[in-house]
Scaffold this motif. Structure first.
Motif, short mmCIF file in Angstrom:
data_model
loop_
_atom_site.label_atom_id
_atom_site.label_comp_id
_atom_site.label_asym_id
_atom_site.label_seq_id
_atom_site.Cartn_x
_atom_site.Cartn_y
_atom_site.Cartn_z
N SER A 117 0.81 -1.22 0.00
CA SER A 117 0.00 0.00 0.00
C SER A 117 0.84 1.27 0.00
CB SER A 117 -0.95 0.01 1.20
OG SER A 117 -0.22 0.10 2.40
N ILE A 118 2.04 1.22 0.58
CA ILE A 118 2.90 2.42 0.53
C ILE A 118 3.72 2.47 -0.75
CG2 ILE A 118 3.03 2.60 3.04
CD1 ILE A 118 5.83 1.44 2.93
N GLY A 119 3.63 1.42 -1.57
CA GLY A 119 4.30 1.42 -2.87
C GLY A 119 5.77 1.08 -2.82
N SER A 123 8.58 1.15 -5.97
CA SER A 123 9.72 2.05 -5.81
C SER A 123 11.04 1.30 -6.00
CB SER A 123 9.71 2.70 -4.43
OG SER A 123 8.55 3.47 -4.25
N VAL A 124 11.13 0.08 -5.46
CA VAL A 124 12.36 -0.70 -5.61
C VAL A 124 12.54 -1.11 -7.07
CG1 VAL A 124 13.48 -2.88 -4.99
CG2 VAL A 124 12.39 -1.52 -3.23
N THR A 125 11.45 -1.48 -7.74
CA THR A 125 11.53 -1.83 -9.17
C THR A 125 11.98 -0.64 -10.00
OG1 THR A 125 9.75 -3.42 -8.87
CG2 THR A 125 10.22 -2.73 -11.12
N GLN A 126 11.46 0.54 -9.72
CA GLN A 126 11.84 1.74 -10.46
C GLN A 126 13.30 2.11 -10.18
OE1 GLN A 126 9.46 5.11 -9.48
NE2 GLN A 126 10.28 6.37 -11.14
N LEU A 127 13.74 1.96 -8.93
CA LEU A 127 15.13 2.28 -8.58
C LEU A 127 16.10 1.35 -9.29
CD1 LEU A 127 17.01 3.98 -6.72
CD2 LEU A 127 16.77 2.14 -5.06
N VAL A 128 15.78 0.06 -9.35
CA VAL A 128 16.66 -0.89 -10.02
C VAL A 128 16.71 -0.60 -11.52
CG1 VAL A 128 16.91 -3.34 -10.63
CG2 VAL A 128 16.41 -2.70 -8.28
N ASP A 139 10.69 -7.07 -12.01
CA ASP A 139 9.48 -6.58 -11.34
C ASP A 139 9.39 -7.25 -9.97
OD1 ASP A 139 7.14 -5.34 -10.76
OD2 ASP A 139 5.90 -6.58 -12.07
N LEU A 140 9.70 -6.49 -8.92
CA LEU A 140 9.72 -7.03 -7.56
C LEU A 140 8.32 -7.45 -7.09
CD1 LEU A 140 11.55 -7.63 -5.14
CD2 LEU A 140 11.00 -5.35 -4.28
N SER A 141 7.31 -6.73 -7.52
CA SER A 141 5.95 -7.07 -7.09
C SER A 141 5.48 -8.41 -7.67
CB SER A 141 4.97 -5.96 -7.47
OG SER A 141 4.96 -5.77 -8.87
N SER A 142 5.99 -8.80 -8.83
CA SER A 142 5.63 -10.12 -9.37
C SER A 142 6.45 -11.23 -8.72
CB SER A 142 5.82 -10.15 -10.89
OG SER A 142 7.19 -10.02 -11.22
N ILE A 143 7.69 -10.91 -8.33
CA ILE A 143 8.52 -11.92 -7.65
C ILE A 143 8.00 -12.16 -6.23
CG2 ILE A 143 10.83 -12.40 -6.74
CD1 ILE A 143 11.93 -10.82 -9.10
N LEU A 144 7.68 -11.07 -5.52
CA LEU A 144 7.18 -11.18 -4.16
C LEU A 144 5.67 -10.96 -4.14
CD1 LEU A 144 9.95 -9.29 -2.16
CD2 LEU A 144 9.64 -11.74 -2.42
#
Length: 192
Positions: A117-119, A123-128, A139-144
């Motif tokens: 919810s805080i994104g 943010s980690v995907t965009q930073l990488v 894409d960290l959200s698809s991995i986790l």
């Protein structure tokens, strides 16, 4: 636990009243009616006993009128845990480990929803991707994802339940061996 025994004492100068061992509660094993039934039936001895009761009551009334009422002291008992049943330890540790596993799964799900919810994942995907470290599509959200995280935590909790149950049972056997040598853990109990 060892039973508590009280040795009967014999008085030489007064009437003998039957005494018995007391239970762990505060109630005596012999009732007051049973004591009156065992007292001598001689009239002189009865008058002596009744006059001594009246004197004791008068003395306690005088003492209570002049002084503070006495506070009863708490009883204390020293007991020792000499043996633990390994099967009961296994059952209790199994149920506690199950409860701990459920708490872990719920807590990880709550933390995942909070971080999503805080994104944080975006943010980690965009930073990488900005640093150029991603070789492909990272894409960290698809991995986790929530399903992956909860599946991993559930598998970890199952292994944790088995490990806790086995270690608690081994601990109970070890405690029984050690307490046979040194006498177990001593506990002092007191009533309020």
């Amino acid at each position: 636990m060892d039973a508590l025994h009280e040795e009967p004492s014999h008085e030489e100068h007064g009437p003998r009243v039957a005494r018995s061992a007391r239970s762990l509660s505060s109630n005596p094993a012999v009732s007051e009616n049973q004591i009156h039934e065992t007292q001598p039936s001689h009239p002189m001895e009865q008058s002596h006993v009744s006059s001594s009761h009246e004197q004791a009551r008068a003395h306690s009334a005088e003492r209570s009128a002049g002084q503070k009422p006495s506070v009863p002291r708490a009883r204390r008992m020293k007991l020792s845990v000499t043996r633990v049943d390994p099967w009961s330890v296994t059952k209790v540790s199994f149920l506690l480990a199950i409860a701990g596993g459920i708490i872990q799964i719920v807590a990880v799900g709550f933390i995942w929803f909070l971080l999503n919810s805080i994104g944080l994942f975006d943010s980690v995907t965009q930073l990488v991707s900005e640093t150029g470290l991603d070789a492909g599509s990272f894409d960290l959200s698809s991995i986790l994802s929530l399903g992956t995280v909860l599946s991993a935590v559930t598998i970890f909790s199952i292994f944790e339940v088995i490990l806790v149950m086995v270690l608690a049972t081994i601990g109970a056997f070890l405690y029984n061996l050690v307490s046979a040598l040194v006498g177990g853990v001593h506990v002092i109990l007191g009533d309020d």
